[in-house]
Design an enzyme around this catalytic site. Structure first.
Site, PDB file in Angstrom:
ATOM      1  N   CYS A  65       1.914  55.102 -23.451  1.00  0.00           N
ATOM      2  CA  CYS A  65       2.079  56.407 -22.807  1.00  0.00           C
ATOM      3  C   CYS A  65       1.293  56.525 -21.512  1.00  0.00           C
ATOM      4  CB  CYS A  65       1.614  57.501 -23.752  1.00  0.00           C
ATOM      5  SG  CYS A  65      -0.179  57.494 -23.977  1.00  0.00           S
TER       6      CYS A  65
HETATM    7  N1  LIG Z   1      -1.996  63.226 -27.666  1.00  0.00           N
HETATM    8  C1  LIG Z   1      -3.109  62.500 -27.796  1.00  0.00           C
HETATM    9  N2  LIG Z   1      -4.312  63.111 -27.858  1.00  0.00           N
HETATM   10  C2  LIG Z   1      -5.450  62.392 -27.982  1.00  0.00           C
HETATM   11  N3  LIG Z   1      -5.471  61.040 -28.076  1.00  0.00           N
HETATM   12  C3  LIG Z   1      -4.296  60.383 -28.048  1.00  0.00           C
HETATM   13  C4  LIG Z   1      -3.070  61.075 -27.883  1.00  0.00           C
HETATM   14  N4  LIG Z   1      -2.073  60.162 -27.878  1.00  0.00           N
HETATM   15  C5  LIG Z   1      -2.645  58.954 -28.030  1.00  0.00           C
HETATM   16  N5  LIG Z   1      -3.984  59.080 -28.141  1.00  0.00           N
HETATM   17  C6  LIG Z   1      -4.959  57.996 -28.356  1.00  0.00           C
HETATM   18  O1  LIG Z   1      -4.286  56.734 -28.255  1.00  0.00           O
HETATM   19  C7  LIG Z   1      -4.220  56.129 -29.558  1.00  0.00           C
HETATM   20  C8  LIG Z   1      -2.941  55.371 -29.717  1.00  0.00           C
HETATM   21  O2  LIG Z   1      -1.878  56.292 -29.749  1.00  0.00           O
HETATM   22  P1  LIG Z   1      -0.383  55.850 -29.965  1.00  0.00           P
HETATM   23  O3  LIG Z   1      -0.312  54.612 -30.789  1.00  0.00           O
HETATM   24  O4  LIG Z   1       0.349  57.056 -30.415  1.00  0.00           O
HETATM   25  O5  LIG Z   1       0.122  55.380 -28.547  1.00  0.00           O
HETATM   26  S1  LIG Z   1       0.184  56.129 -27.169  1.00  0.00           S
HETATM   27  O6  LIG Z   1      -1.220  56.256 -26.698  1.00  0.00           O
HETATM   28  O7  LIG Z   1       0.826  57.436 -27.367  1.00  0.00           O
HETATM   29  O8  LIG Z   1       0.974  55.219 -26.281  1.00  0.00           O
HETATM   30  C9  LIG Z   1      -4.388  57.286 -30.512  1.00  0.00           C
HETATM   31  O9  LIG Z   1      -4.757  56.848 -31.805  1.00  0.00           O
HETATM   32  P2  LIG Z   1      -4.805  57.862 -33.069  1.00  0.00           P
HETATM   33  O10 LIG Z   1      -6.213  58.369 -33.104  1.00  0.00           O
HETATM   34  O11 LIG Z   1      -4.476  56.987 -34.233  1.00  0.00           O
HETATM   35  O12 LIG Z   1      -3.817  58.951 -32.845  1.00  0.00           O
HETATM   36  C10 LIG Z   1      -5.474  58.051 -29.793  1.00  0.00           C
HETATM   37  O13 LIG Z   1      -6.708  57.394 -29.850  1.00  0.00           O
END
Ligand SMILES: Nc1ncnc2c1ncn2[C@@H]1O[C@H](COP(=O)(O)OS(=O)(=O)O)[C@@H](OP(=O)(O)O)[C@H]1O
Length: 288
Positions: free
Chosen positions: A246
């Site tokens: 992202c």
């Molecule tokens: N919206 C939002 N808010 C805060 N942090 C976020 C967000 N999107 C991604 N992350 C951070 O990135 C980690 C990996 O997310 P994803 O595997 O979903 O991938 S991506 O970042 O959306 O590409 C994700 O890991 P998790 O803690 O397991 O959600 C976070 O550390």
């Protein structure tokens, strides 16, 4: 002597030369996630957890809660959630459930000057994620994340990325420093999906209701599907596209430069269209 005992406290990423980082990673990669997180709490400056409440981040959140209880403290690592305005209702519901379960309050950041999707679309147009996906990523993730880090003076952040999620993540270390100097900790870098899920079930961690419907990695509703195969948990993200990230874990300065260039180009196109629609009157020389 293990590196962990030779480093007292890290003040900033300037303390992490490539050699120190390498030694720390050699040490940290022998530890369990709880030990890694305890090390981070004791050694890293201004540590936050950024999470979309994916299963990986939920494991870290639960571990932090257990450490907090054992140390008889207030929740030890403050939380950041980036509300893109396009999350599933189930994800927003999970934010509320985690706040209750763990007695925490998320720092929530939205795209600048937009309280909801309608305002975002009035400002930036409809379906921006289709017409200009990198501008969309910059507006909903990259810029809000940077604003959060600057506003909260974050120096270190826990993320939920794992090697077994493949793609760009295939070789991520436990500890890294990004191009802005932000220290990133990936405490579950070496866990696979099965270990994460086993922890969630064994510890009764609240999780996103969509997981029970077959979803694995959950982002915005418009670009998230169920994974095509069980051994590629992120294959339901942006399926059919080359994109696998992202933007918030990519080089911030490059993302910002691309955003500024796209913005300038759009403005030039807008001006050219306005001129074409409204050409300047041709001056006619007077005969008198
Ligand atoms: N919206 C939002 N808010 C805060 N942090 C976020 C967000 N999107 C991604 N992350 C951070 O990135 C980690 C990996 O997310 P994803 O595997 O979903 O991938 S991506 O970042 O959306 O590409 C994700 O890991 P998790 O803690 O397991 O959600 C976070 O550390």
């Amino acid at each position: 002597m293990p590196v962990s005992t030779s480093i007292s406290r890290i003040e900033s990423s300037a303390d992490l030369s490539p050699e120190v980082l390498k030694k720390l990673n050699e040490h940290l990669s022998t530890l369990e996630p709880r030990e890694i997180i305890e090390w981070a709490i004791d050694h890293l400056p201004n540590l936050f957890q950024t999470t979309a409440l994916g299963l990986t981040g939920l494991v870290s959140l639960d571990i932090i809660n257990k450490i907090t209880i054992d140390r008889d403290e207030q929740h030890l690592v403050p939380l950041i959630f980036l509300d893109t305005l396009y999350h599933f209702d189930e994800t927003l519901d999970l934010v509320r459930r985690c706040e209750e379960t763990y007695d925490v309050k998320f720092n929530i950041f939205k795209p600048i000057d937009c309280a909801n999707a309608k305002e975002f679309e009035t400002e930036h147009g409809e379906h921006l994620w289709e017409s200009d996906e990198s501008t969309y990523d910059y507006l909903v993730k990259v810029e809000p994340a940077q604003r959060a880090y600057e506003g909260l003076q974050v120096k270190s952040v826990i993320t939920g990325r794992r090697r077994s999620q493949k793609g760009d993540r295939g070789e991520i270390p436990v500890l890294e420093v990004d191009s802005t100097g932000l220290i990133k900790l990936n405490p579950l870098a070496f866990w696979d999906f099965k270990q994460v899920w086993t922890y969630i079930r064994a510890n009764e961690v609240p999780y996103n209701g969509l997981v029970d419907q077959g979803y694995r990695s959950i982002g915005d509703w418009h670009s998230t599907k169920k994974p095509a195969s069980e051994d590629d948990e992120r294959s339901g993200r942006w399926s059919g596209k080359e994109k696998t990230e992202c933007g918030m874990h990519q080089d911030y300065f490059k993302m910002r430069a691309a955003f500024m260039a796209a913005k300038k180009k759009k403005e030039q196109q807008r001006q050219a269209a306005a001129t074409a629609a409204n050409p300047a009157p041709i001056a006619v020389a007077s005969s008198s």
